[in-house]
Design an enzyme around this catalytic site. Structure first.
Site, mmCIF file in Angstrom:
data_model
loop_
_atom_site.group_PDB
_atom_site.id
_atom_site.type_symbol
_atom_site.label_atom_id
_atom_site.label_comp_id
_atom_site.label_asym_id
_atom_site.label_seq_id
_atom_site.Cartn_x
_atom_site.Cartn_y
_atom_site.Cartn_z
ATOM 1 N N HIS A 38 -22.104 70.038 10.256
ATOM 2 C CA HIS A 38 -21.710 70.606 11.556
ATOM 3 C C HIS A 38 -22.681 70.207 12.658
ATOM 4 C CE1 HIS A 38 -24.500 74.161 11.473
ATOM 5 N NE2 HIS A 38 -24.247 74.209 10.186
ATOM 6 N N ASP B 55 -23.243 71.893 15.564
ATOM 7 C CA ASP B 55 -23.863 72.957 16.356
ATOM 8 C C ASP B 55 -25.066 73.578 15.649
ATOM 9 O OD1 ASP B 55 -22.004 74.014 14.433
ATOM 10 O OD2 ASP B 55 -22.124 75.958 15.409
ATOM 11 N N ASP C 125 -30.516 73.013 10.311
ATOM 12 C CA ASP C 125 -29.172 73.543 10.106
ATOM 13 C C ASP C 125 -28.350 73.181 11.327
ATOM 14 O OD1 ASP C 125 -26.958 74.989 9.466
ATOM 15 O OD2 ASP C 125 -27.906 76.957 9.610
ATOM 16 N N GLU D 221 -19.491 75.571 13.838
ATOM 17 C CA GLU D 221 -19.421 76.091 12.469
ATOM 18 C C GLU D 221 -20.082 77.460 12.392
ATOM 19 O OE1 GLU D 221 -20.777 77.148 8.502
ATOM 20 O OE2 GLU D 221 -22.061 76.674 10.202
ATOM 21 N N GLU D 222 -21.144 77.627 13.180
ATOM 22 C CA GLU D 222 -21.912 78.874 13.109
ATOM 23 C C GLU D 222 -21.103 80.068 13.634
ATOM 24 O OE1 GLU D 222 -24.536 79.109 11.513
ATOM 25 O OE2 GLU D 222 -25.585 77.181 11.537
ATOM 26 N N HIS E 66 -31.857 79.732 10.685
ATOM 27 C CA HIS E 66 -31.517 80.833 11.596
ATOM 28 C C HIS E 66 -32.746 81.650 11.969
ATOM 29 C CE1 HIS E 66 -26.914 80.866 10.741
ATOM 30 N NE2 HIS E 66 -27.445 79.670 10.553
HETATM 31 ZN ZN ZN Z 1 -25.231 75.530 8.803
#
Ligand code: ZN
Length: 378
Positions: free
Chosen positions: A86, A88, A117, A150-151, A355
């Site tokens: 992804h 984003d 991520d 995606e997040e 995150h």
């Molecule tokens: Zn991810």
């Protein structure tokens, strides 16, 4: 030749420096399109941007062998394989910078997430492709998908039309943990929105004429579970908003939350319980209640004999890496792909503590993950 360590580091740092928080992936999409173009791979962007309220759609591309004929019957050797990541990142993700430490660790400057991520996965996929193109190696029939948002509960991939793809097997690289980690489960996840409408009235002069939406909502919330309900299930009310003034009986309150569980059935039961609690307390108070359920993920489990897992395990072993499945309580684009008939797994990209502003990876882990990806492509 294998993975070009310095080139991968440079690629990674470059991707990290691109701001690409969810729904604002324009710069990343443009960068990727150009990067793939340099490899002779034309990328296409779908029209998801407008539908999900972002500024970039999903990017997809084909990297087929010259002798690939889609009209012929697919064999295990010719069937296309999808590689997915992804575009984003989560917030705080503006002004990110990759800081390379002497011991091989890579972190942000501490004020933002690092963005491994999922930029680590993008860097690894690009490095694998670059190696194959430059060395002119034989490769599988490859399809690529770089998703937006995606997040945000896989908003981008959920808006993607999978008929753009021929692949029925997919590898998404979006799991924390050491190289070789594979997500063995993903939960069902349902978002809920509740609106309770009572009646406004002056709180000092004639409260008797009012119906407090806040009181009705609070009574319902007090009866509902919260947090981790069992080892496989969580319930969260994450937002509440209502009332217009301290001297007004609140007419309206809106509540938002999510339920996730590795058991689809448990989520269904909890949805019913939640809905009944709000409806019954609203009715008792004389208020109206409207409950909206928005399903985002559907639970799945990767069986030990899953073909994508088997192939990943064999491929990782060739790179000296032991694959191991872990229980994952988050979603990924694999969830959307599986719902659309594309069997896949989500595997590690080398990220840790995603995150958070403590997110990190190491150069070694990037190299290992890229090596597995390259082996999967060859
Ligand atoms: Zn991810």
């Amino acid at each position: 030749m294998g993975i070009n360590r310095e080139r991968l580091k440079k690629q990674f740092a470059e991707l990290i420096s691109i701001d690409s928080v969810s729904f604002r992936e324009r710069a990343m999409a443009d960068y990727l399109r150009a990067a793939l173009g340099e490899l002779g791979i034309e990328a296409f962007e779908d029209d998801a941007a407008g539908r999900i309220g972002g500024n970039a759609g999903n990017l997809y591309a084909y990297f087929y062998r010259e002798d690939f004929d889609p009209a012929e019957e697919m064999t295990p050797q010719t069937a296309p394989v999808l590689f997915c990541a992804h575009m984003d990142t989560v917030s705080p993700g503006t002004g990110k910078r990759a800081v390379f430490h002497e011991d091989g660790r890579i972190t942000s400057d501490g004020t933002t997430v690092l963005g491994t991520d999922d930029a680590a996965a993008i860097a690894e996929i690009l490095e694998a492709l670059r190696g194959i193109v430059e060395e002119g190696l034989p490769h599988r029939n490859i399809e690529l998908l770089f998703t937006a948002a995606e997040e945000a509960y896989t908003a981008g991939s959920s808006a993607f039309d999978v008929s753009h793809l021929r692949a029925r097997t997919a590898y998404t690289f979006d799991v924390s943990g050491p190289a070789g980690t594979v997500s063995g489960t993903e939960p069902t996840l349902v978002e809920f929105r509740v609106r309770i409408t009572g009646r406004a009235s002056h709180a000092g002069f004639e409260p008797e004429k009012g119906v407090s939406a806040i009181v009705a909502a609070s009574r319902a919330i007090a009866c509902l579970p919260s947090g981790r309900i069992d080892p496989y299930t969580t319930f969260n009310i994450g937002q509440i908003e209502g009332g217009t003034g301290l001297n007004i009986v609140p007419e309206e309150v809106c509540i938002g939350g999510e339920i996730r569980s590795l058991s689809d059935e448990t989520v269904r039961l909890l949805c019913r319980e939640m809905q009944a609690a709000f409806e019954s307390e609203a009715a008792t108070a004389g208020a109206a209640c409207e409950v909206t359920l928005i399903p985002h993920l559907t639970a799945y489990r990767v069986e030990e004999d899953d073909p994508a897992l088997r192939r990943y395990r064999e491929t990782a072993a060739r790179a000296g890496i032991t694959a191991r499945t872990v229980r994952n309580f988050g979603g990924s684009d694999t969830n959307t792909l599986r719902r659309n008939g594309i069997a896949g797994i989500t595997a590690a990209n080398g990220m840790h503590r995603a995150h958070s502003c403590e997110e990190y990876t190491t150069v070694d882990e990037l190299v290992k993950a890229a090596a597995v990806i390259r082996n999967l492509m060859e």
